[in-house]
Design a protein around this motif. Structure first.
Motif, PDB file in Angstrom:
ATOM      1  N   ILE A 160      -6.086   2.457   7.843  1.00 34.16           N
ATOM      2  CA  ILE A 160      -5.486   1.777   6.690  1.00 34.16           C
ATOM      3  C   ILE A 160      -4.382   0.826   7.140  1.00 34.16           C
ATOM      4  N   ALA A 180      -9.763   1.997   0.964  1.00 29.45           N
ATOM      5  CA  ALA A 180      -8.655   1.042   1.082  1.00 29.45           C
ATOM      6  C   ALA A 180      -9.154  -0.308   1.575  1.00 29.45           C
ATOM      7  N   ALA A 182      -4.417  -3.127   6.398  1.00 31.31           N
ATOM      8  CA  ALA A 182      -3.312  -3.809   5.717  1.00 31.31           C
ATOM      9  C   ALA A 182      -2.830  -5.000   6.531  1.00 31.31           C
ATOM     10  N   TRP A 225      -1.148  -0.707  -4.304  1.00 28.14           N
ATOM     11  CA  TRP A 225      -2.346   0.123  -4.206  1.00 28.14           C
ATOM     12  C   TRP A 225      -1.955   1.554  -3.881  1.00 28.14           C
ATOM     13  N   CYS A 251     -10.927  -2.240  -1.294  1.00 26.74           N
ATOM     14  CA  CYS A 251      -9.977  -2.750  -2.291  1.00 26.74           C
ATOM     15  C   CYS A 251      -9.161  -3.920  -1.746  1.00 26.74           C
ATOM     16  N   LEU A 252      -8.643  -3.776  -0.555  1.00 27.01           N
ATOM     17  CA  LEU A 252      -7.773  -4.808   0.001  1.00 27.01           C
ATOM     18  C   LEU A 252      -8.538  -6.095   0.301  1.00 27.01           C
ATOM     19  N   VAL A 280       0.859  -1.182   0.000  1.00 22.47           N
ATOM     20  CA  VAL A 280       0.000   0.000   0.000  1.00 22.47           C
ATOM     21  C   VAL A 280       0.894   1.230   0.000  1.00 22.47           C
ATOM     22  N   LEU A 321       0.617   5.341   0.350  1.00 24.11           N
ATOM     23  CA  LEU A 321      -0.270   6.424   0.765  1.00 24.11           C
ATOM     24  C   LEU A 321       0.359   7.759   0.421  1.00 24.11           C
ATOM     25  N   PHE A 349      -3.335   5.211  -2.712  1.00 23.60           N
ATOM     26  CA  PHE A 349      -4.458   5.940  -2.122  1.00 23.60           C
ATOM     27  C   PHE A 349      -3.992   7.344  -1.766  1.00 23.60           C
TER      28      PHE A 349
END
Length: 261
Positions: free
Chosen positions: A130, A246, A134, A208, A249-250, A116, A118, A210
């Motif tokens: 987030i 997030a 994760a 990802w 999506c995760l 991820v 950020l 974000f």
């Protein structure tokens, strides 16, 4: 257990500085863990703690008392409730704090698995959420670009509920540098020219991206994306909180990896 009753005590001043100032946390290389849950997770993970601070009323709580029994007496100090509130990093003091050293930045191995990134996520609650998400889905690497909230601040630590201790967190890193030679898809949560999340094959490595709560991804970070991803919202809302986005999506990626498309 040592007791301190004066606001002018150097220890109290130091604790107040750690609670309120990112600059002081960086200067001293320390931060505060707030609450019995965080303290318990830190002890379970073998995290070195330099000091445990308890309020007079907090010491009477069975959960806090059990944690104190696992700590050396010389580590612990007790403050009156009013003084504990002064050094607490939150509006509703939990009754127990711990001082820990900020992790040293180690050598960063290339990112090859799902991660991820950020970009200027500044709200401590969103950042902590987030990080917690994760950790929950088993994504070990989180990259924070310059402009993000301090990952190890007390409020982010509290929001993440111990997730920090199971993650590799890189702070102040440019996204392009972190994702150089990344072998998988780089997906940006964005509304423009986007592919619906549930139409994508997410079973391989994904980076990802974000963005910040107000502005989204910066142009430079957005340009790194191989695809833009849209989360369908048939209810008519224009956007989602970045922490919620997030999570959607995760967990969709986790679902596909476990059960297929």
């Amino acid at each position: 257990m040592k007791q301190i009753t004066s606001r002018d005590n150097p220890t109290v001043k130091h604790l107040h500085a750690l609670a309120t100032s990112a600059r002081d946390r960086r200067k001293h290389g320390q931060t505060l863990l707030d609450g019995a849950h965080l303290l318990g997770v830190a002890l379970e993970r073998g995290q070195a703690l330099s000091q445990i601070v308890v309020s007079e009323s907090g010491r009477a709580q069975p959960e806090v008392a059990a944690l104190l029994a696992r700590c050396a007496d010389e580590q612990c100090i007790e403050l009156p409730d009013r003084l504990f509130a002064h050094v607490s990093p939150v509006d509703s003091p939990s009754g127990v704090l711990a001082v820990m050293a900020l992790p040293e930045a180690g050598a960063n191995a290339p990112l090859t698995n799902t991660c991820v990134v950020l970009d200027a996520v500044q709200d401590p609650g969103n950042l902590g959420t987030i990080l917690r998400t994760a950790a929950a889905v088993g994504v070990p690497d989180v990259v924070l670009t310059p402009g993000c909230a301090q990952a190890w601040s007390p409020r982010v630590l509290r929001a993440a509920m111990g997730a920090h201790f199971g993650l590799r967190i890189r702070e102040g890193v440019e996204a392009a540098e972190a994702l150089r030679d990344f072998p998988g898809d780089i997906l940006a949560a964005d509304l423009r020219d986007s592919v619906a999340l549930y139409a994508l094959d997410l079973r391989g490595p994904v980076a990802w991206l974000f963005g910040s709560e107000g502005q989204g991804l910066s142009a430079g970070v957005a340009a790194l994306a191989t695809r833009r991803v849209l989360i369908p919202m048939p209810g008519g809302m224009e956007s989602l909180n970045v922490g919620v986005a997030a999570g959607v999506c995760l967990f969709e990626q986790l679902r596909q990896q476990r059960f297929g498309r």
